[in-house]
Write an enzyme that holds these catalytic residues in place. Sequence first.
Site, PDB file in Angstrom:
ATOM      1  N   ASP A   1      -3.618   6.249   6.321  1.00  0.00           N
ATOM      2  CA  ASP A   1      -4.001   7.546   6.887  1.00  0.00           C
ATOM      3  C   ASP A   1      -4.974   7.273   8.047  1.00  0.00           C
ATOM      4  OD1 ASP A   1      -4.390  10.247   7.186  1.00  0.00           O
ATOM      5  OD2 ASP A   1      -5.572  10.530   5.382  1.00  0.00           O
TER       6      ASP A   1
ATOM      7  N   GLU B   1       0.856  -1.202   0.000  1.00  0.00           N
ATOM      8  CA  GLU B   1       0.000   0.000   0.000  1.00  0.00           C
ATOM      9  C   GLU B   1       0.892   1.252   0.000  1.00  0.00           C
ATOM     10  OE1 GLU B   1      -2.410   1.606  -0.734  1.00  0.00           O
ATOM     11  OE2 GLU B   1      -4.015   1.513   0.751  1.00  0.00           O
ATOM     12  N   ASP B   2       0.339   2.372  -0.463  1.00  0.00           N
ATOM     13  CA  ASP B   2       1.137   3.606  -0.477  1.00  0.00           C
ATOM     14  C   ASP B   2       1.161   4.299   0.882  1.00  0.00           C
ATOM     15  OD1 ASP B   2      -1.550   4.384  -0.623  1.00  0.00           O
ATOM     16  OD2 ASP B   2      -1.282   5.772  -2.296  1.00  0.00           O
TER      17      ASP B   2
ATOM     18  N   PHE C   1      -0.263  16.607   3.573  1.00  0.00           N
ATOM     19  CA  PHE C   1      -0.638  15.896   2.352  1.00  0.00           C
ATOM     20  C   PHE C   1       0.602  15.727   1.482  1.00  0.00           C
ATOM     21  CE2 PHE C   1      -2.512  14.768  -1.621  1.00  0.00           C
ATOM     22  CZ  PHE C   1      -3.585  13.973  -1.236  1.00  0.00           C
TER      23      PHE C   1
ATOM     24  N   ARG D   1       2.358  11.804  -9.550  1.00  0.00           N
ATOM     25  CA  ARG D   1       2.767  10.420  -9.280  1.00  0.00           C
ATOM     26  C   ARG D   1       4.174  10.131  -9.793  1.00  0.00           C
ATOM     27  NH1 ARG D   1      -1.873   7.648  -7.602  1.00  0.00           N
ATOM     28  NH2 ARG D   1      -3.806   8.185  -8.641  1.00  0.00           N
TER      29      ARG D   1
HETATM   30  P1  IMP Z   1      -7.236   5.868   4.648  1.00  0.00           P
HETATM   31  O1  IMP Z   1      -8.329   4.921   4.246  1.00  0.00           O
HETATM   32  O2  IMP Z   1      -7.769   7.079   5.385  1.00  0.00           O
HETATM   33  O3  IMP Z   1      -6.122   5.203   5.420  1.00  0.00           O
HETATM   34  O4  IMP Z   1      -6.669   6.507   3.323  1.00  0.00           O
HETATM   35  C1  IMP Z   1      -5.743   5.859   2.535  1.00  0.00           C
HETATM   36  C2  IMP Z   1      -5.762   6.400   1.120  1.00  0.00           C
HETATM   37  O5  IMP Z   1      -5.972   7.827   1.070  1.00  0.00           O
HETATM   38  C3  IMP Z   1      -4.404   6.159   0.485  1.00  0.00           C
HETATM   39  O6  IMP Z   1      -4.333   4.893  -0.149  1.00  0.00           O
HETATM   40  C4  IMP Z   1      -4.279   7.330  -0.472  1.00  0.00           C
HETATM   41  O7  IMP Z   1      -4.872   7.000  -1.706  1.00  0.00           O
HETATM   42  C5  IMP Z   1      -5.079   8.454   0.169  1.00  0.00           C
HETATM   43  N1  IMP Z   1      -4.196   9.377   0.930  1.00  0.00           N
HETATM   44  C6  IMP Z   1      -4.219   9.607   2.261  1.00  0.00           C
HETATM   45  N2  IMP Z   1      -3.297  10.535   2.609  1.00  0.00           N
HETATM   46  C7  IMP Z   1      -2.684  10.903   1.457  1.00  0.00           C
HETATM   47  C8  IMP Z   1      -1.612  11.831   1.154  1.00  0.00           C
HETATM   48  O8  IMP Z   1      -1.029  12.521   2.018  1.00  0.00           O
HETATM   49  N3  IMP Z   1      -1.257  11.914  -0.154  1.00  0.00           N
HETATM   50  C9  IMP Z   1      -1.857  11.192  -1.140  1.00  0.00           C
HETATM   51  N4  IMP Z   1      -2.840  10.320  -0.903  1.00  0.00           N
HETATM   52  C10 IMP Z   1      -3.252  10.168   0.389  1.00  0.00           C
END
Ligand code: IMP
Length: 176
Positions: free
Chosen positions: A102, A98-99, A151, A164
Amino acid sequence: MELYTPEALITEEEIRERLSFLGKAITKDFDGEELVVICVLKGAFVFCSDLIKKINLPVKLEFISLSSYGDSSNSSGNVRLEMDVATNIEGRNVLVIEDIVDTGLTIKTLMEILKARKPKTLKLASLLFKPTKISHKIEINYLGFEIEDKFVIGYGLDYAGRYRELPYIGILNAGN
Ligand code: IMP
C-alpha cells in the site's frame, strides 16, 4: 446464520491463472536452486500456500510477522518485527511473499531487515499493489495484480480480522 458475499474484484479463476504464470516465472528464474520462501503473516498465508504449489523447486517455508504502530495515514509510522524466521538466510535465495503493498512502509522495512542478513538473492512477490498510495520505493519482482485505491478483503486479506476465508478478492463496502 448470517451470510455475506462481497462483490468480487478479482475472481478465483483470475487468481488461479495469475498464480500459474507467477509460479512458472519463479521456477524459471531460480533454475533448480533451493528457495527460502518467507510468508508474511497473516495476510499472505492463502496466497503463499497456493503459490508454492506452482513453484517447481525445492522450497523451505518460513513465516514472519510484523506490526505497525503510529498514525497509519503518515508514512513515518513504526514497523516492528513480532515473530522472526527460524532459519539463517545468509547465502540463500530468499523469496518474500506479501499480501499487499500500500504505502510500501511495511515491506520496505522488512526487506531492509532481511537484506542486512546477506542472502544470496532477495526477491519480493506481492499479490496486490496499490500504486496511488505508494510513498516508499519498492521493487516488486512478482506481482499478482495492480488495483485502485479501494480497501480489499478476502483470499487472506482481512478487515478487523474478518473475510480472510473468502476464496476471491472483494471490495469492502458499507453493506458487508
Ligand atoms: P503498507 O505498509 O502501507 O504498504 O501497508 C501494508 C499492509 O497494510 C498490508 O500488509 C495489509 O496488512 C494492510 N493493508 C493495506 N491495504 C489493505 C487493504 O486494502 N486490505 C487489507 N489490508 C490492507
